[in-house]
Design a protein around this motif. Structure first.
Motif, mmCIF file in Angstrom:
data_model
loop_
_atom_site.group_PDB
_atom_site.id
_atom_site.type_symbol
_atom_site.label_atom_id
_atom_site.label_comp_id
_atom_site.label_asym_id
_atom_site.label_seq_id
_atom_site.Cartn_x
_atom_site.Cartn_y
_atom_site.Cartn_z
ATOM 1 N N TYR A 262 -62.179 -42.530 33.983
ATOM 2 C CA TYR A 262 -62.027 -42.418 32.309
ATOM 3 C C TYR A 262 -63.382 -41.850 30.981
ATOM 4 C CZ TYR A 262 -61.824 -44.203 27.748
ATOM 5 O OH TYR A 262 -61.441 -44.278 25.879
ATOM 6 N N ASN A 266 -62.354 -38.728 29.396
ATOM 7 C CA ASN A 266 -62.462 -38.678 27.556
ATOM 8 C C ASN A 266 -63.640 -37.765 27.016
ATOM 9 O OD1 ASN A 266 -61.392 -40.504 25.289
ATOM 10 N ND2 ASN A 266 -63.916 -41.320 25.547
ATOM 11 N N ASN A 285 -60.718 -41.232 20.528
ATOM 12 C CA ASN A 285 -60.683 -41.771 21.748
ATOM 13 C C ASN A 285 -59.496 -41.702 22.528
ATOM 14 O OD1 ASN A 285 -63.572 -41.631 22.575
ATOM 15 N ND2 ASN A 285 -63.334 -43.587 20.866
ATOM 16 N N LEU A 286 -60.053 -41.311 24.208
ATOM 17 C CA LEU A 286 -58.299 -42.299 24.604
ATOM 18 C C LEU A 286 -58.469 -43.452 24.925
ATOM 19 C CD1 LEU A 286 -58.960 -38.644 27.901
ATOM 20 C CD2 LEU A 286 -57.422 -38.822 25.604
#
Length: 638
Positions: A262, A266, A285-286
């Protein structure tokens, strides 16, 4: 790759083994309703197939059972897949079974697994499950996933012959896509070695992929599916944009812990935001969980988005953006065939400014860029074509829309095509109050009377009732503010006609999609009279009622006109080009219709299916009319 020729032949005599596999396969797949294909299989595999006529029907030898089976399209795909597993991946035929019962709880599934590869010759421990009978991606993956969970295998594949999806079961109901299956001697680490940009596969059906993700991974994710998928598409575009063909891509999944993956993706998203800062805020952000992010990112990682088929991406965005909300606003994506017809008719040139004041996903702008590139720039500026495209898009193409999601999509589509993102603005084209005191450069770059070409499909549902907006338009006074009272309500498409006319320079030209009622309703006389006074009507193309299905069956037409110059008199004898779109772009269900010759889909020079409409022929007829009328933008030298 083997491409079947168009052949006509009869079945050989009973018991004869067919010597020419190409002829047989062509016969099996000639029906255009067959949704399986042969794109992913090499010709040498097809040459290995064995056919025979038995009881008056064509049969194919099953490599796994050494028995004859009816040679249906899905059976041909199954045998080609068995060959692929053996020849390409190194699995012995003795470890491969077909039509394997799958136990679901205390009973067995109604449908058997098409292919199962085992770890050993005794066939005790399944290793790979393959689904080939369901030709549609979403259906096939749902079936495959249920079998993978039931059997406990970690690897699976869905294959329809034209496309393939390879999966790894990370945990129950959480599946990650791979770019290939492991060979007989390989592990997951071997499969997850980095791919180069040149190894990415063509994008064939993004909509089905998105639909599958929404129904599975994103169903209970608690986030906007559009926002998160779009962020990842944006991130992947940036990664591909920055890489050479031989460079390994960064947009990929690994065997690292989910949180670590992640953070890496990101970070890649933030780098994309820094490079292209006007699409996402730098603080975004994701929002997907690490586990969900891996599943979604894996579905995109093997595909090439840069230079992809824009129709494929369009279809996915159209699906993702809430159809009901778009319908309420009268917004419908314009089919590419209609877009191409309009662009071809108006013939944009390198020095001309083009705007779409209701740009949606940017289709008219993207195809204007492609038209100018192919017709004017490619041959003349072969050595620095990309820079010329960039310069043209950045200085000549402009788009406006009030929907923030569509503004982002338009910017992304222009990124894919050649980068005209800096001239897409979020603003209500009709509400002039929103144009004042802005900081994005809109007022200085988009001024009335400065555009050579307008190509647009404005919203044609919903009404404007605000006096502050209506008071700015002559058509709200039925064309004459000095003698008529202002209407309390106006449909948006009518106001867009006047807004577009203001943006055009004298002598500029426009193609606009409008509801048919504007052309023939008695209560719309004042619109037609106002238009005849303001512009020369060059043409009207009546579109088929299926054009905007499945979202609406509203009858529409394309109006083509040229704004009159100051002092230019009207002439009622000016000939108007009239055409009717008789061959629809879509069927009654809203699915595209493609041209078929001798059972085979017709393909263009890029290998894409050709839509079975007559709009390109209508454009050619208009060009002939324009030259006969000595219209300046279509001279004999053009």
């Amino acid at each position: 790759m083997w491409v079947p020729a168009s052949l006509s032949w009869r079945l050989p005599v009973e018991g004869a083994v067919l010597p020419d596999n190409g002829k047989f396969v062509d016969e099996v797949f000639r029906d255009p309703s067959v949704r399986h294909g042969l794109r992913i299989f090499p010709a040498e595999s097809i040459d290995q197939l064995i056919f025979e006529v038995r009881n008056g029907k064509l049969n194919i030898r099953c490599f796994a059972t050494n028995r004859w089976r009816l040679a249906k399209p899905e059976e041909v795909i199954r045998q080609l897949t068995v060959l692929m597993l053996s020849n390409q991946y190194g699995y012995p035929i003795d470890r491969i079974s077909v039509e394997v019962p799958v136990k679901m709880g205390s009973s067995y599934a109604a449908k058997k697994a098409d292919i199962v590869v085992y770890r050993e010759n005794a066939k005790l421990h399944p290793h790979i499950v393959v689904e080939v009978k369901k030709p549609r991606r979403r259906d096939g993956l749902e079936q495959l996933n249920s079998y993978m969970n039931a059997t406990g295998v970690y690897f699976g594949a869905w294959i329809n012959g034209d496309d393939a999806v390879f999966q790894w079961r990370n945990e129950p109901n959480l599946f990650e896509q791979l770019h290939r299956l492991p060979a007989s001697h390989e592990s997951l680490d071997d499969v997850k070695q980095p791919m180069t940009k040149g190894q990415l596969r063509p994008l064939l059906d993004l909509r089905d992929e998105v639909e599958y993700l929404e129904d599975t991974v994103l169903a209970n994710a608690g986030v906007s599916a559009f926002e998160e998928i779009f962020k990842l598409i944006f991130t992947k575009l940036y990664d591909e944009f920055e890489k050479a063909e031989t460079d390994p891509v960064e947009f990929r999944t690994t065997t690292a812990p989910a949180r670590e993956q992640y953070e890496r993706l990101n970070s890649l998203f933030h780098r994309a935001c820094e490079e292209w800062p006007d699409i996402f805020a730098p603080t975004e952000n994701l929002e997907l969980t690490p586990e969900a992010l891996i599943s979604v990112a894996s579905a995109l990682q093997t595909r090439r988005l840069l230079d992809a088929d824009l129709d494929v991406i369009d279809a996915a965005f159209e699906y993702m953006i809430n159809p009901e909300q778009k319908g309420d606003k009268g917004q419908y994506f314009t089919p590419r065939s209609v877009v191409k017809m309009c662009v071809k008719m108006l013939n944009p040139k390198p020095g001309e400014r083009v705007i779409d004041p209701s740009c949606g996903p940017g289709g008219f702008l993207v195809h204007s860029l492609q038209w100018v590139t192919d017709r004017f720039l490619r041959e003349k500026f072969a050595r620095n074509l990309e820079k010329r495209k960039y310069d043209y898009a950045g200085s000549r193409l402009f788009g406006i829309d009030f929907d923030p999601r569509l503004v982002r999509v338009a910017k992304a589509m222009l990124l894919i095509s050649g980068d005209g993102k800096t001239n897409i603005f979020r603003v209500n084209s009709l509400d002039l109050r929103e144009w004042r005191s802005r900081t994005d450069g809109l007022e200085g770059r988009v001024k009335d009377g400065t555009f050579d070409i307008i190509l647009t499909n404005p919203p044609f549902a919903g009404s404007i009732t605000q006096p502050e907006i209506l008071g700015s338009y002559d058509l709200a006074y039925k064309g004459d503010p000095t003698n008529n009272k202002r209407s309390n309500r106006m449909t948006r498409d009518v106001l867009f006609i006047e807004r577009c006319m203001r943006l055009l320079r004298p002598g500029g030209r426009m193609a606009i999609v409008l509801p048919q009622g504007n052309f023939n309703n008695a209560n719309a006389d004042y619109i037609r009279e106002w238009l005849f006074d303001q512009a020369r009507i060059l043409g009207v193309v009546s579109l088929h009622p299926n054009t905007f299905k499945p979202f609406t069956g509203t009858k529409t037409s394309v109006l083509v006109l040229q704004k009159r110059k100051p002092g230019e008199s009207t002439d009622e004898s000016e000939p108007i080009f009239m055409a009717i779109n008789e061959l629809p772009v879509k069927n009654n269900s809203g699915d595209y219709l493609y041209r078929v010759t001798d059972g085979e889909f017709d393909l263009d020079e890029d290998g894409k299916r050709i839509v079975a409409d007559d709009l390109d022929e209508i454009a050619d007829a208009f060009i002939a009319h324009a030259r006969a009328q000595n219209l300046s933008f279509w001279s004999e030298s053009d």
